[in-house]
Design an enzyme around this catalytic site. Sequence first.
Site, PDB file in Angstrom:
ATOM      1  N   LYS A  93     -41.544  19.665  11.593  1.00  0.00           N
ATOM      2  CA  LYS A  93     -40.023  18.839  11.516  1.00  0.00           C
ATOM      3  C   LYS A  93     -40.398  17.217  12.389  1.00  0.00           C
ATOM      4  CE  LYS A  93     -35.956  17.621  11.722  1.00  0.00           C
ATOM      5  NZ  LYS A  93     -36.068  16.817  11.294  1.00  0.00           N
ATOM      6  N   LYS A 117     -44.084  16.611  20.497  1.00  0.00           N
ATOM      7  CA  LYS A 117     -42.465  16.543  21.009  1.00  0.00           C
ATOM      8  C   LYS A 117     -41.580  17.240  21.336  1.00  0.00           C
ATOM      9  CE  LYS A 117     -42.050  12.472  19.489  1.00  0.00           C
ATOM     10  NZ  LYS A 117     -41.302  11.198  18.975  1.00  0.00           N
ATOM     11  N   LYS A 129     -44.971  14.818   9.619  1.00  0.00           N
ATOM     12  CA  LYS A 129     -44.377  13.580   9.798  1.00  0.00           C
ATOM     13  C   LYS A 129     -44.642  12.777   8.053  1.00  0.00           C
ATOM     14  CE  LYS A 129     -43.058  10.163  11.990  1.00  0.00           C
ATOM     15  NZ  LYS A 129     -41.652  10.464  12.887  1.00  0.00           N
ATOM     16  N   GLY A 168     -35.275  10.562   9.082  1.00  0.00           N
ATOM     17  CA  GLY A 168     -36.200   8.793   8.534  1.00  0.00           C
ATOM     18  C   GLY A 168     -37.214   8.240   9.806  1.00  0.00           C
ATOM     19  N   ASP A 169     -37.600   7.255   9.824  1.00  0.00           N
ATOM     20  CA  ASP A 169     -38.360   6.558  11.152  1.00  0.00           C
ATOM     21  C   ASP A 169     -38.288   5.042  10.473  1.00  0.00           C
ATOM     22  OD1 ASP A 169     -41.863   5.863  11.751  1.00  0.00           O
ATOM     23  OD2 ASP A 169     -40.372   7.689  13.095  1.00  0.00           O
ATOM     24  N   THR A 213     -32.278   9.470  19.617  1.00  0.00           N
ATOM     25  CA  THR A 213     -33.768   8.617  20.111  1.00  0.00           C
ATOM     26  C   THR A 213     -32.965   7.827  21.041  1.00  0.00           C
ATOM     27  OG1 THR A 213     -34.694   8.831  17.980  1.00  0.00           O
ATOM     28  CG2 THR A 213     -35.711   7.943  19.396  1.00  0.00           C
ATOM     29  N   ASN A 244     -32.857   0.495  15.076  1.00  0.00           N
ATOM     30  CA  ASN A 244     -32.090   1.324  15.819  1.00  0.00           C
ATOM     31  C   ASN A 244     -32.450   2.147  16.932  1.00  0.00           C
ATOM     32  OD1 ASN A 244     -31.887   4.666  16.439  1.00  0.00           O
ATOM     33  ND2 ASN A 244     -30.244   3.827  15.055  1.00  0.00           N
ATOM     34  N   SER A 381     -32.286  15.662  15.863  1.00  0.00           N
ATOM     35  CA  SER A 381     -32.012  16.710  13.834  1.00  0.00           C
ATOM     36  C   SER A 381     -33.076  17.570  14.225  1.00  0.00           C
ATOM     37  CB  SER A 381     -33.144  15.828  13.259  1.00  0.00           C
ATOM     38  OG  SER A 381     -33.624  14.633  13.100  1.00  0.00           O
TER      39      SER A 381
END
Length: 449
Positions: A93, A117, A129, A168-169, A213, A244, A381
């Site tokens: 994830k 994390k 990632k 997303g990132d 976040t 964001n 998420s």
Amino acid sequence: MPVLDAHLESIFDEVVRRNQGEDEFHQAVAEVLGSLGPVIRKHPEYGDAEVIRRLCEPERQLIFRVPWEDDAGRVQLNRGFRIEFNSALGPYKGGLRFHPSVYAGIVKFLGFEQIFKNSLTGLPIGGGKGGSDFDPKGRSDREVMRFCQSFMTELYRHIGEHTDVPAGDIGVGGREIGYLFGQYKRITNRYESGVLTGKGLTWGGSQVRPEATGYGLVFFVDEMLRSRGSSLEGRRVSVSGSGNVAIYATEKVQQLGGVVVTASDSSGYVVDEAGVDLDLLKEVKEVKRGRISDYADARGDSARFVAGGSVWDVPVDIALPCATQNELDEAAAAALVRNGVGIVAEGANMPVTPAGTRVLAEAGVLFAPGKAANAGGVATSALEMQQNASRDSWTFEYAEGRLQQIMRAVHDRALETADEYGVPNDYVAGANIAGFTRVADAMLALGVI
């Protein structure tokens, strides 16, 4: 680099040798290994089974070509990545980043951080990632769509709700997730909602995911203050970035009574002594996709724009770096300390350099690392995955309540673990150790795989 035990130093040397030139990854590994000396002394089984050595090597590394056509009909070429780092706790994830800076070292650093994390959240998710060196800035919607379709045409074979769940990132928002999910659905002929998170609310997304976040970061800071009998009320706060994470961190600080006085982008920063006007910031950055100087022009006398420079020169009680990795260096940390900062919490991934972290520690500034403080995004998420699996949809209030509970648990887990291992109030060590031990125990249980 921190001083390491001999066994840990040999592991770090091997990581550098096997991943040459990947400085961000080396930095992330050194930061975690620097906390694990007390752990392997207390639990030699981790060293005997070489769990740490295995943990530093991704289970799978994918690099692929992404060809696509621009609006002029010219063929463009980018490189795609997915690092499936560790699945001991659940499916991989972690987000996808579309930015020119993306290369193997960036993706590995982000994936390695994601392991701990995700572990800290207490939820059943592993770490991964991905991304590409594609830059969506300045591209039309149709160009972004064609790129995303080409990217997913390769990635789809490696992901799934029980295998690997991207999100997303930087550079990947709702638009990109929509195009990616559409192509996945088209290729597989399955409406597999749980394969991507960050989806739109009308097609499988979760309430609070866009805010998660930033909100989670501020919930974590609020817990840091609460554990010391204080609160955010009346606190002066600096936030870097204007994307964001920065926007929603600003929103939650304001809701809890603090005053955010800065925002920034790559061109410079603004100081708004009256407190950042959130509606105006959203209009400038999210609707008009403008520069931060446009905010100052529209805001009037209370705001001033500083071209270049350092946002960390502004005197504040609390600093929240929310832009990108290594943005807050030794000099910036020293400036914050001189101006009396009390808390620094990472909203971005590894935004404070090792030298900056040392300056803050030596000054007694409370420091919350990103793997703990910004875990709210991936936690929500996972809550989106839960809703998808049960064909359910939660209210905003319920989802936000779950997020707050998770961030409180992450905070307490890090603080209590730091106490247990003799480093009280050290959130870095507490987060690293708590995240590591949960993954390591799972790896031991699963055998040498």
